[in-house]
Design a protein around this motif. Sequence first.
Motif, PDB file in Angstrom:
ATOM      1  N   ALA A   1      11.412  24.864 -19.361  1.00 17.49           N
ATOM      2  CA  ALA A   1      10.285  23.982 -19.092  1.00 17.49           C
ATOM      3  C   ALA A   1      10.690  22.718 -18.352  1.00 17.49           C
ATOM      4  O   ALA A   1       9.962  22.254 -17.464  1.00 17.49           O
ATOM      5  CB  ALA A   1       9.586  23.628 -20.408  1.00 17.49           C
ATOM      6  N   ASN A   2      11.822  22.153 -18.687  1.00 16.63           N
ATOM      7  CA  ASN A   2      12.221  20.899 -18.061  1.00 16.63           C
ATOM      8  C   ASN A   2      12.410  21.054 -16.559  1.00 16.63           C
ATOM      9  O   ASN A   2      12.039  20.179 -15.776  1.00 16.63           O
ATOM     10  CB  ASN A   2      13.513  20.377 -18.692  1.00 16.63           C
ATOM     11  CG  ASN A   2      13.900  19.020 -18.134  1.00 16.63           C
ATOM     12  OD1 ASN A   2      13.128  18.066 -18.217  1.00 16.63           O
ATOM     13  ND2 ASN A   2      15.088  18.931 -17.545  1.00 16.63           N
TER      14      ASN A   2
ATOM     15  N   HIS B   1       8.986  20.682 -28.488  1.00 20.87           N
ATOM     16  CA  HIS B   1       9.898  20.224 -27.436  1.00 20.87           C
ATOM     17  C   HIS B   1      11.332  20.644 -27.719  1.00 20.87           C
ATOM     18  O   HIS B   1      12.101  20.921 -26.786  1.00 20.87           O
ATOM     19  CB  HIS B   1       9.798  18.705 -27.291  1.00 20.87           C
ATOM     20  CG  HIS B   1       8.391  18.227 -27.075  1.00 20.87           C
ATOM     21  ND1 HIS B   1       7.610  18.637 -26.015  1.00 20.87           N
ATOM     22  CD2 HIS B   1       7.607  17.384 -27.815  1.00 20.87           C
ATOM     23  CE1 HIS B   1       6.419  18.066 -26.090  1.00 20.87           C
ATOM     24  NE2 HIS B   1       6.391  17.306 -27.185  1.00 20.87           N
TER      25      HIS B   1
ATOM     26  N   SER C   1      10.299  29.209 -23.027  1.00 17.27           N
ATOM     27  CA  SER C   1      10.504  27.769 -23.040  1.00 17.27           C
ATOM     28  C   SER C   1       9.233  27.018 -22.659  1.00 17.27           C
ATOM     29  O   SER C   1       8.861  26.024 -23.290  1.00 17.27           O
ATOM     30  CB  SER C   1      11.646  27.406 -22.085  1.00 17.27           C
ATOM     31  OG  SER C   1      11.806  26.012 -21.971  1.00 17.27           O
TER      32      SER C   1
ATOM     33  N   ARG D   1       8.640  22.092 -14.866  1.00 17.48           N
ATOM     34  CA  ARG D   1       7.464  21.227 -14.945  1.00 17.48           C
ATOM     35  C   ARG D   1       7.173  20.597 -13.579  1.00 17.48           C
ATOM     36  O   ARG D   1       8.046  20.425 -12.736  1.00 17.48           O
ATOM     37  CB  ARG D   1       7.652  20.154 -16.003  1.00 17.48           C
ATOM     38  CG  ARG D   1       8.618  19.048 -15.607  1.00 17.48           C
ATOM     39  CD  ARG D   1       8.705  17.958 -16.672  1.00 17.48           C
ATOM     40  NE  ARG D   1       9.459  18.402 -17.837  1.00 17.48           N
ATOM     41  CZ  ARG D   1       8.924  18.633 -19.014  1.00 17.48           C
ATOM     42  NH1 ARG D   1       7.629  18.483 -19.204  1.00 17.48           N
ATOM     43  NH2 ARG D   1       9.677  19.019 -20.022  1.00 17.48           N
TER      44      ARG D   1
ATOM     45  N   ALA E   1      11.577  24.220 -26.666  1.00 16.00           N
ATOM     46  CA  ALA E   1      11.553  24.324 -25.206  1.00 16.00           C
ATOM     47  C   ALA E   1      12.903  23.987 -24.603  1.00 16.00           C
ATOM     48  O   ALA E   1      13.318  24.585 -23.603  1.00 16.00           O
ATOM     49  CB  ALA E   1      10.478  23.398 -24.641  1.00 16.00           C
ATOM     50  N   ALA E   2      13.598  23.040 -25.195  1.00 16.50           N
ATOM     51  CA  ALA E   2      14.892  22.620 -24.658  1.00 16.50           C
ATOM     52  C   ALA E   2      16.011  23.577 -25.023  1.00 16.50           C
ATOM     53  O   ALA E   2      17.076  23.567 -24.393  1.00 16.50           O
ATOM     54  CB  ALA E   2      15.229  21.223 -25.182  1.00 16.50           C
TER      55      ALA E   2
ATOM     56  N   GLU F   1       6.907  24.367 -24.897  1.00 22.00           N
ATOM     57  CA  GLU F   1       6.565  23.011 -24.443  1.00 22.00           C
ATOM     58  C   GLU F   1       5.059  22.785 -24.522  1.00 22.00           C
ATOM     59  O   GLU F   1       4.608  21.727 -24.990  1.00 22.00           O
ATOM     60  CB  GLU F   1       7.050  22.823 -23.010  1.00 22.00           C
ATOM     61  CG  GLU F   1       6.807  21.444 -22.431  1.00 22.00           C
ATOM     62  CD  GLU F   1       7.674  20.362 -23.044  1.00 22.00           C
ATOM     63  OE1 GLU F   1       7.327  19.175 -22.898  1.00 22.00           O
ATOM     64  OE2 GLU F   1       8.692  20.698 -23.681  1.00 22.00           O
TER      65      GLU F   1
ATOM     66  N   TYR G   1       2.841  24.765 -14.476  1.00 23.42           N
ATOM     67  CA  TYR G   1       4.193  25.315 -14.429  1.00 23.42           C
ATOM     68  C   TYR G   1       4.235  26.512 -13.480  1.00 23.42           C
ATOM     69  O   TYR G   1       3.324  27.336 -13.475  1.00 23.42           O
ATOM     70  CB  TYR G   1       4.646  25.775 -15.819  1.00 23.42           C
ATOM     71  CG  TYR G   1       4.706  24.682 -16.854  1.00 23.42           C
ATOM     72  CD1 TYR G   1       5.869  23.951 -17.076  1.00 23.42           C
ATOM     73  CD2 TYR G   1       3.576  24.378 -17.617  1.00 23.42           C
ATOM     74  CE1 TYR G   1       5.906  22.945 -18.033  1.00 23.42           C
ATOM     75  CE2 TYR G   1       3.611  23.378 -18.576  1.00 23.42           C
ATOM     76  CZ  TYR G   1       4.788  22.659 -18.779  1.00 23.42           C
ATOM     77  OH  TYR G   1       4.817  21.663 -19.726  1.00 23.42           O
TER      78      TYR G   1
END
Length: 446
Positions: free
Chosen positions: A346-347, A390, A381, A350, A393-394, A385, A357
């Motif tokens: 996700a990071n 979170h 992931s 995004r 997701a990480a 998110e 996404y």
Amino acid sequence: MDEFPVVVVGAGPAGLAAAAHLLERGLRPLVLEAGAQAGAAVAQWHHVRLFSPWSELVDPAARRLLEAAGWSAPEADRHPTGAEWAAGYLVPLAGALGGHVRLGTRVVGVARRGRDRVVDAGRDGEPLTVHVATADGEERITARAVVDASGTWTSPNPLGGDGLPAVGERAAADRITYRVPDLAVEAERYAGRRIAIAGSGHSALTALVALADLAERHPGTHVTWLLRRGRVGNAFGGGEADQLPARGALGLRARAAVRAGHVEVVTGFRTATVEREDGRVVLVSQDGHRLDPVDEVVALTGFRPDHSWLSEVRLELDPVLGAPVRLAPLIDPNAHSCGSVQPHGANELRQPEPGVYLVGMKSYGRAPTFLALTGYEQVRSVVAEIAGDHEGAARVELVLPETGVCGGSGVFDAPTGGQSGGCCAPAPASAPASVAVLTLSAPPAR
């Protein structure tokens, strides 16, 4: 915005997996698919066998959903065709998702409700609107988030060597295909003909092997393989060193077809012009080299994403690959092979527009060699998110098979350390210095 669904664009492997993860999280997915069936794009390359076995083609959340519905998994170590993947997994998965999947629904735009891309005021408090077209007309769907898993299948790269269609390419469309031919139904189109294949990726190797087999069975069939790169180099892939054995075997078969004399290889050729001549076409390179006329052209030069219907949301894309800017350095074919792609989720995916996404093939932009495993981990992931987890997701873990042929068109000019097996004859004196016609032969007896 909990009252609104998470809209997933595309009922392919990544999109359906995203829907399965959303359901497990207690969220409401709505999968919008332009085609008439789930896996519509996969079904179009139904005759092509995947490099990955079944064990790497089923998303974990999708498996749990399917098994609860009585689904039996195929043999884990078998490599399915596109048709088998669609019929044995994607269509049943869409069935298990039930009313969460809408077919025949094409997304034509996404925006922030009541705000175009320029407006800041009140933007954060508004949901997204998804504009769709169906057989019954237009519709707007309000969404809390949009996961774009629409892929790149509908946007093949052109034959032209500069990324744009060659002069005359559109006019010769009846002689050019941008897909791997299905010789079970199209053999008459190619048997006994002169054929040019353009491209250096796995699709090109697949077509090369199939057409070389056709040439062996039908005398008079002539296959010319066009490479933009200056030498064959690693175009045949990792061979026995490839951690995806089926992919390595494809390269070995392609090399054998060239050595057997069924394929002529022309390197350093970037198509600039396509000319019609007595019912055939003549390909001309940017430096004026003209090939002999051919009956058919198979252009397999990769794919690119279509961002046109995302024009009213704020995107941050790499100017070279068209991938999310945080992801692009991790997948750049100038620097990375498949196995060196770092874990991402996700990071990296995004966008500046909250809740938007890009996942799956589309997230890679023009970078090649995307694997289903990558897409499944991406959507796990991203869904975490969206659900507010979170930490989940990480926590991204991804290990991809290594290969010697993850470079795309961006590295075809790079020097190579030596020839990849066999020996190559020098370019004929009549050919321009930038174009070499090569013949691979078996190594001499020792």
